[in-house]
Design a protein around this motif. Structure first.
Motif, PDB file in Angstrom:
ATOM      1  N   ALA A   1       0.689  -1.328  -0.039  1.00  0.00           N
ATOM      2  CA  ALA A   1      -0.049   0.067   0.061  1.00  0.00           C
ATOM      3  C   ALA A   1       0.805   1.468  -0.071  1.00  0.00           C
ATOM      4  CB  ALA A   1      -0.853   0.108   1.230  1.00  0.00           C
ATOM      5  N   ASP A   2       2.229   1.254   0.031  1.00  0.00           N
ATOM      6  CA  ASP A   2       2.928   2.322   0.031  1.00  0.00           C
ATOM      7  C   ASP A   2       2.713   3.325  -0.984  1.00  0.00           C
ATOM      8  OD1 ASP A   2       4.218   1.640   2.528  1.00  0.00           O
ATOM      9  OD2 ASP A   2       6.114   1.054   1.692  1.00  0.00           O
ATOM     10  N   SER A   3       2.535   2.879  -2.133  1.00  0.00           N
ATOM     11  CA  SER A   3       2.212   3.825  -3.387  1.00  0.00           C
ATOM     12  C   SER A   3       0.910   4.633  -3.021  1.00  0.00           C
ATOM     13  CB  SER A   3       2.052   2.979  -4.665  1.00  0.00           C
ATOM     14  OG  SER A   3       1.073   2.130  -4.557  1.00  0.00           O
ATOM     15  N   ARG A   4      -0.068   3.936  -2.561  1.00  0.00           N
ATOM     16  CA  ARG A   4      -1.289   4.641  -2.040  1.00  0.00           C
ATOM     17  C   ARG A   4      -0.715   5.740  -1.034  1.00  0.00           C
ATOM     18  NH1 ARG A   4      -4.895   6.661  -4.570  1.00  0.00           N
ATOM     19  NH2 ARG A   4      -5.283   4.619  -5.548  1.00  0.00           N
ATOM     20  N   HIS A   5      -0.096   5.413  -0.127  1.00  0.00           N
ATOM     21  CA  HIS A   5       0.350   6.297   1.075  1.00  0.00           C
ATOM     22  C   HIS A   5       0.883   7.450   0.691  1.00  0.00           C
ATOM     23  CE1 HIS A   5      -1.162   3.106   3.337  1.00  0.00           C
ATOM     24  NE2 HIS A   5       0.157   2.526   3.578  1.00  0.00           N
ATOM     25  N   LEU A   6       1.971   7.349  -0.475  1.00  0.00           N
ATOM     26  CA  LEU A   6       2.707   8.365  -1.034  1.00  0.00           C
ATOM     27  C   LEU A   6       1.491   9.429  -1.702  1.00  0.00           C
ATOM     28  CD1 LEU A   6       5.427   9.604  -1.763  1.00  0.00           C
ATOM     29  CD2 LEU A   6       5.334   8.105  -3.933  1.00  0.00           C
ATOM     30  N   ALA A   7       0.812   8.719  -2.640  1.00  0.00           N
ATOM     31  CA  ALA A   7      -0.118   9.428  -3.356  1.00  0.00           C
ATOM     32  C   ALA A   7      -1.062  10.292  -2.273  1.00  0.00           C
ATOM     33  CB  ALA A   7      -1.187   8.596  -4.308  1.00  0.00           C
TER      34      ALA A   7
END
Length: 617
Positions: A273-279
């Motif tokens: 889920a890190d890409s969503r957290h970054l977004a």
């Protein structure tokens, strides 16, 4: 972050929607508005649209020729700010075109001409924007010292510092230019293609109920019917049709989960889920703290509430089709459009006349599309379009109390988008976690306004119960959805998942979140299939829980605040994407990184359930 490649659309969490009754029996909702997209373009064949498409294509090529490979020089001679201004102008143009295509398609997704138009525009803009990919990548290759010197000598660049700083958070995860271009150009035949397959498949589904062939929304609406037999028929019809098409939804899920894993692996993201957290510009530990707090609260909130509801309905335990059933105390009268409009605007005015004034423009200037039509996109959303125009709101209005709350929710998004527009195309977009703040706050204002006017004890109980269910659906259910998504993506790393495996993960998570008072019968294992967030925006769903808990804490500050809260609130909305959540919440004395913060938000839901429990005494 761009209006073409990542504009945000605020919407309600998908639960159970509504639809008009059969032809000839539709209730009278009043004069429901339909949006006028002419503020974007007069029509699909408009010469203005064709002109702008050609302009966008030519200008994208010209921009690349002017600036590609030259940003280091521009940073040194004071021209980098001008380059960003030109880039923003292009993003605005691309965003305007894409917004028109998207809204045209959303209004009638089953129309083949509009589907083709949407696909063709998407293709042309993807091709055009491929010439712009270099800009963010090259900008992120500049050194910190180079940028610091450039800020000192370029006032235009200094204005865009929040956007540049935000962009540089993506630096560790960006790839070589050619690979980025390949990912970008193949998106239409990969992720975007499966998104569209999901949308068009879901729109085409039909559900057999008592000899009628119904689309998705009217069938979901049966789950909120006063008659239990009708609710069960709706459930059985949904399960049967989902089961019939499960191979398609399993293929979409497996493909998109693998597509995301490939992208994440190439970019170097550690957690699924890190890409969503970054977004979302939110830290993983903040989301983990939210998730832990909510899951620990399942027994105190959802389990306890559903045990109470089963008793109210005269049942030992409920079936899945009883979960969203109205209480016996719930009024069955239809709420007309004028009443809904006045209710929301009155609540907004009680908080701030300026807020009501902005919201009123949506009604007066045809920025809302309210009727539930055959082939129209389900649910509800607020689309910001671009700062030079204005947002548009889509609803499927059916005259129920929850529809009034949905109107309040989407207008909250709309007000937020209007206020943030002054930041411009590059800095007006708010991360999803904070994008839900104004919408949920608008709901809370409307709910409290309606509750304060209610003197009948039974009606008050029905309203409190509906609010408790909305909060459970927004917080408990969405964290359960997030937990399910994590499980699916984690298991997909070991190979393709069967429908049985996905269904087993779904049932396990649902049992944990709903509790022992709901009997999860055979057939419910397919109900993951219709949730669009899993397809369009992986891990989006925790943003709803984030927003609801945040607003619960924020509303408590408002109730105890002296003069000045409204000014601070409007400043928060105007900030758009220029500030981190810690900066935006600090003026209110709130800190999302503090685990106690989430307990405060959950405590508000518990308080409502406490009041309901006391009313049974």
């Amino acid at each position: 972050m761009s209006f073409f490649n990542g504009w945000s659309v605020g919407g309600r969490p998908v639960l159970a929607a509504g639809e008009p009754a059969a032809a000839g029996t539709r209730p009278d909702y009043g004069d429901l508005p339909e949006w006028n997209l002419a503020d974007l373009y007069p029509g699909m064949d408009a010469p203005e649209l064709q002109r702008d498409l050609e302009k966008a294509e030519a200008a994208s090529v010209a921009f690349s020729e002017e600036w590609k490979g030259k940003l280091q020089i521009a940073a040194g001679n004071g021209q980098l700010g001008q380059a960003i201004v030109e880039f923003e102008t292009l993003e605005e143009l691309l965003g305007r075109i894409m917004a028109f295509a998207s809204l045209t398609y959303a209004g009638e997704t089953a129309n083949p001409d509009k589907a083709k138009f949407y696909g063709d525009v998407q293709q042309r803009l993807t091709d055009a924007s491929s010439h712009l990919l270099f800009f963010a990548l090259e900008l992120n290759r500049l050194g910190e010292d180079e940028l610091d010197r450039a800020y000192a000598g370029d006032k235009t660049l200094a204005r865009y510092r929040p956007w540049v700083d935000d962009l540089r958070k993506e630096k560790p995860f960006q790839l070589d230019d050619q690979i980025e271009q390949l990912f970008h150009e193949k998106s239409l035949t990969g992720r975007a293609a499966f998104n569209r397959l999901f949308d068009e498949t879901m729109t085409a589904l039909r559900f057999e109920v008592d000899g009628q062939s119904l689309p998705l929304e009217p069938t979901l609406n049966l789950l909120q019917d006063h008659e239990r037999a009708k609710r069960e028929k709706g459930f059985r019809a949904l399960s049967a049709t989902f089961s019939e098409h499960l191979r398609t939804f399993v293929l979409i899920t497996n493909t998109l989960a693998k597509d995301k894993e490939i992208s994440d692996r190439w970019r170097g993201f550690e957690d699924i889920a890190d890409s969503r957290h970054l977004a979302n510009r939110v830290e993983r530990d903040v989301v983990d703290a939210l998730t832990t707090a909510v899951r620990e609260a399942y027994p105190r909130i959802s389990h306890r509430y559903y045990a109470m509801k089963a008793k109210w309905l005269g049942l030992d335990r409920m079936e899945p089709w009883d979960r969203n059933a109205p209480l016996p105390e719930t009024p069955n009268a239809i709420i007309g459009w004028d009443e809904a409009r006045n209710t929301v605007l009155s609540a907004y005015h009680g908080f701030s006349p300026d807020m009501a004034s902005i919201a009123r423009r949506f009604f007066d200037q045809s920025w809302i599309d309210a009727p539930a039509r055959e082939g129209k996109a389900p649910g509800a959303f607020a689309h910001p379009t671009v700062p030079s125009v204005h947002p548009y709101v889509l609803l499927n209005y059916l005259g129920k109390p929850r529809d009034v709350m949905t109107l309040a929710h989407e207008l909250g998004h709309g007000v937020h988008q209007v206020l943030a527009a002054e930041q411009g195309a590059l800095m007006s977009q708010t991360p999803l976690t904070l994008a839900e703040t104004a919408s949920v706050f608008g709901e809370m204002l409307t709910f409290r306004s309606m509750l304060d006017r209610t003197t009948d004890r039974r009606e008050r109980k029905a309203m409190l119960a509906q609010k408790a269910e909305d909060m459970i659906n927004t917080v408990i259910r969405q964290i359960a959805f997030y937990t399910f998504e994590r499980a699916v993506h984690a298991e997909r790393a070991n190979g393709e998942l069967t429908s049985g495996q996905i269904g087993e993960l779904w049932m396990k998570v649902q049992a944990e979140s709903l509790g022992p008072s709901i009997h999860l019968v055979e057939g419910y294992e397919t109900f993951w299939a219709y949730i669009p967030h899993f397809v369009h925006s992986p891990f989006y769903v925790y943003a709803y829980a984030f927003g609801d808990c945040l607003v619960n804490s924020l509303y408590a500050v408002y109730q105890n605040a002296e003069a000045g809260f409204q000014d601070k609130y409007f400043e928060m909305l105007r900030a758009g994407g220029t500030k981190h959540h810690s900066e935006l919440l600090a003026p209110f004395g709130l800190d999302a990184s503090d685990p106690a913060f989430w307990q405060k938000g959950l405590g508000v839901i518990e308080g409502i359930i406490d009041e309901l429990e006391s009313m049974d005494g």
